[in-house]
Design a protein around this motif. Structure first.
Motif, PDB file in Angstrom:
ATOM      1  N   ALA A  82      -2.181  40.698  -4.564  1.00  0.00           N
ATOM      2  CA  ALA A  82      -3.324  41.611  -4.662  1.00  0.00           C
ATOM      3  C   ALA A  82      -4.549  41.025  -3.971  1.00  0.00           C
ATOM      4  CB  ALA A  82      -3.630  41.899  -6.126  1.00  0.00           C
ATOM      5  N   ASP A  83      -4.646  39.699  -3.955  1.00  0.00           N
ATOM      6  CA  ASP A  83      -5.790  39.034  -3.322  1.00  0.00           C
ATOM      7  C   ASP A  83      -5.773  39.167  -1.806  1.00  0.00           C
ATOM      8  OD1 ASP A  83      -6.730  38.194  -5.761  1.00  0.00           O
ATOM      9  OD2 ASP A  83      -5.700  36.268  -5.689  1.00  0.00           O
ATOM     10  N   GLU A  84      -4.624  39.559  -1.233  1.00  0.00           N
ATOM     11  CA  GLU A  84      -4.497  39.642   0.216  1.00  0.00           C
ATOM     12  C   GLU A  84      -4.770  41.037   0.743  1.00  0.00           C
ATOM     13  OE1 GLU A  84      -3.322  37.979   4.092  1.00  0.00           O
ATOM     14  OE2 GLU A  84      -4.334  37.370   2.276  1.00  0.00           O
ATOM     15  N   ALA A  85      -4.912  42.012  -0.159  1.00  0.00           N
ATOM     16  CA  ALA A  85      -5.145  43.397   0.270  1.00  0.00           C
ATOM     17  C   ALA A  85      -6.430  43.497   1.081  1.00  0.00           C
ATOM     18  CB  ALA A  85      -5.199  44.310  -0.948  1.00  0.00           C
ATOM     19  N   ALA A 111     -11.016  41.490  -0.269  1.00  0.00           N
ATOM     20  CA  ALA A 111     -12.176  41.625  -1.161  1.00  0.00           C
ATOM     21  C   ALA A 111     -12.067  40.630  -2.312  1.00  0.00           C
ATOM     22  CB  ALA A 111     -12.269  43.057  -1.679  1.00  0.00           C
ATOM     23  N   THR A 112     -12.329  39.378  -2.023  1.00  0.00           N
ATOM     24  CA  THR A 112     -12.238  38.330  -3.040  1.00  0.00           C
ATOM     25  C   THR A 112     -13.411  38.430  -4.022  1.00  0.00           C
ATOM     26  OG1 THR A 112     -13.515  36.749  -1.727  1.00  0.00           O
ATOM     27  CG2 THR A 112     -11.129  36.795  -1.372  1.00  0.00           C
ATOM     28  N   ASP A 113     -13.256  37.829  -5.180  1.00  0.00           N
ATOM     29  CA  ASP A 113     -14.323  37.845  -6.183  1.00  0.00           C
ATOM     30  C   ASP A 113     -15.597  37.210  -5.637  1.00  0.00           C
ATOM     31  OD1 ASP A 113     -12.708  39.096  -8.023  1.00  0.00           O
ATOM     32  OD2 ASP A 113     -12.053  37.231  -8.986  1.00  0.00           O
ATOM     33  N   ASN A 139      -8.827  49.291  -1.364  1.00  0.00           N
ATOM     34  CA  ASN A 139      -7.920  48.635  -0.416  1.00  0.00           C
ATOM     35  C   ASN A 139      -7.241  49.678   0.463  1.00  0.00           C
ATOM     36  OD1 ASN A 139      -8.490  46.166  -1.633  1.00  0.00           O
ATOM     37  ND2 ASN A 139      -6.797  46.349  -3.071  1.00  0.00           N
ATOM     38  N   TYR A 140      -7.153  49.399   1.746  1.00  0.00           N
ATOM     39  CA  TYR A 140      -6.476  50.324   2.642  1.00  0.00           C
ATOM     40  C   TYR A 140      -5.112  49.802   3.098  1.00  0.00           C
ATOM     41  CZ  TYR A 140      -8.362  47.386   6.451  1.00  0.00           C
ATOM     42  OH  TYR A 140      -8.683  46.332   7.277  1.00  0.00           O
ATOM     43  N   TYR A 141      -4.851  48.502   2.840  1.00  0.00           N
ATOM     44  CA  TYR A 141      -3.551  47.961   3.228  1.00  0.00           C
ATOM     45  C   TYR A 141      -3.289  46.669   2.469  1.00  0.00           C
ATOM     46  CZ  TYR A 141       0.298  46.243   6.157  1.00  0.00           C
ATOM     47  OH  TYR A 141       1.508  45.773   6.599  1.00  0.00           O
TER      48      TYR A 141
END
Length: 274
Positions: free
Chosen positions: A225-228, A113-115, A126-128
């Motif tokens: 966090a950006d990879e969640a 979910a990027t900006d 986020n689920y993972y």
């Protein structure tokens, strides 16, 4: 003239009322996606089934089937909603477009979910958040034991991936080498032209299982966090978003999502050896 102006005024009033009615219907439709899904009895899901163990193709009982931890997740969500799940496979760059065009209710495909994406879509919690690891050749087990031990060494990361940033930020003194394909990096680590590579843990485990010369190094990296991963849904669907978040939290608390990932990682490894 007055009669003529009166007719125009009446027509304008009708147009205004019509516009208001259309706007109201659109709003109702936007905020009632959850009810629409339950009424139809089907949760339509867009994905790109080429990213094991999250979504991928495999043969089951002689038939090609889309499986993966993301597929298990949406199946569990559909069960909670009391509906069936309908998964559509497409290229990754059309997954979100399909959602925007209304061809799918939600999109799940290891999506971050990027900006930039949040400007056009809403996302669940986020689920993972995939752990990041370093793959090395087993012969270097005692040599590469920390990020500092990779100083001036060639460390690979997939081009355009979050792993590029991880190498730059967490293995700062390494020489970063960006490569398009993960498989090519694996070959180079085996051959020694790359000293190490950074990749998401579940993907790393699958490659290591298929290449006994390699191993996951005992080097700690912080997840990004950006990879969640999160589920994408159309803008303004607050009711659907709230319900999906409730289900995701329930499945997370029960340990189901980790269970889905582990199960499908083993399935992907088995499929790769057959």
């Amino acid at each position: 003239m007055k009669k003529f102006l009166g007719v125009i005024a009446t027509l304008m009033a009708l147009v205004t009322l019509s516009a208001c009615g259309s706007s109201g219907n659109a709003t109702d439709k936007t905020t009632d996606k959850l009810a629409a899904i339950k009424e139809s009895g089907v949760l339509k899901v867009a994905t790109s089934a080429d990213y094991a163990p999250f979504e991928f193709h495999t043969m089951i009982d002689g038939k090609d089937k889309i499986v993966g931890s993301d597929i298990d997740l949406v199946t569990a969500i559909a069960k909670e909603l009391g509906v069936k799940v309908e998964v559509s496979d497409m290229s990754f760059n059309t997954v979100l477009a399909s959602l925007k065009e209304g061809k799918a209710d939600i999109a799940i495909s290891a999506i971050s979910a990027t900006d930039e994406r949040k400007k056009q879509f809403d996302f669940t919690d986020n689920y993972y958040n995939p752990p990041q690891v370093v793959i090395i050749n087993k012969k270097n087990k005692d040599t590469y034991t920390s990020t500092s031990s990779l100083k001036n060494k060639n460390v690979g990361a997939q081009k355009g991936s979050i792993q590029e940033d991880i190498v730059k930020e967490q293995i700062k003194e390494a020489k970063i080498v960006t490569i398009d394909k993960l498989l090519n990096m694996i070959v180079e680590v085996k051959q020694g032209s790359l000293d190490a590579m950074v990749v998401e843990k579940t993907i790393a485990e699958s490659y290591v299982a298929q290449n006994p010369e390699l191993m996951i190094a005992d080097i700690a990296l912080e997840p990004s966090a950006d990879e969640a991963f999160a589920i994408a849904l159309p803008k303004g669907e607050s009711k659907l978003q709230k319900e999906l978040n409730r289900i995701i939290k329930k499945l997370t608390d029960e340990g189901k999502i980790e269970e889905f990932i582990q199960k499908n990682n083993e399935l992907a490894e088995k499929a790769a050896t057959e």
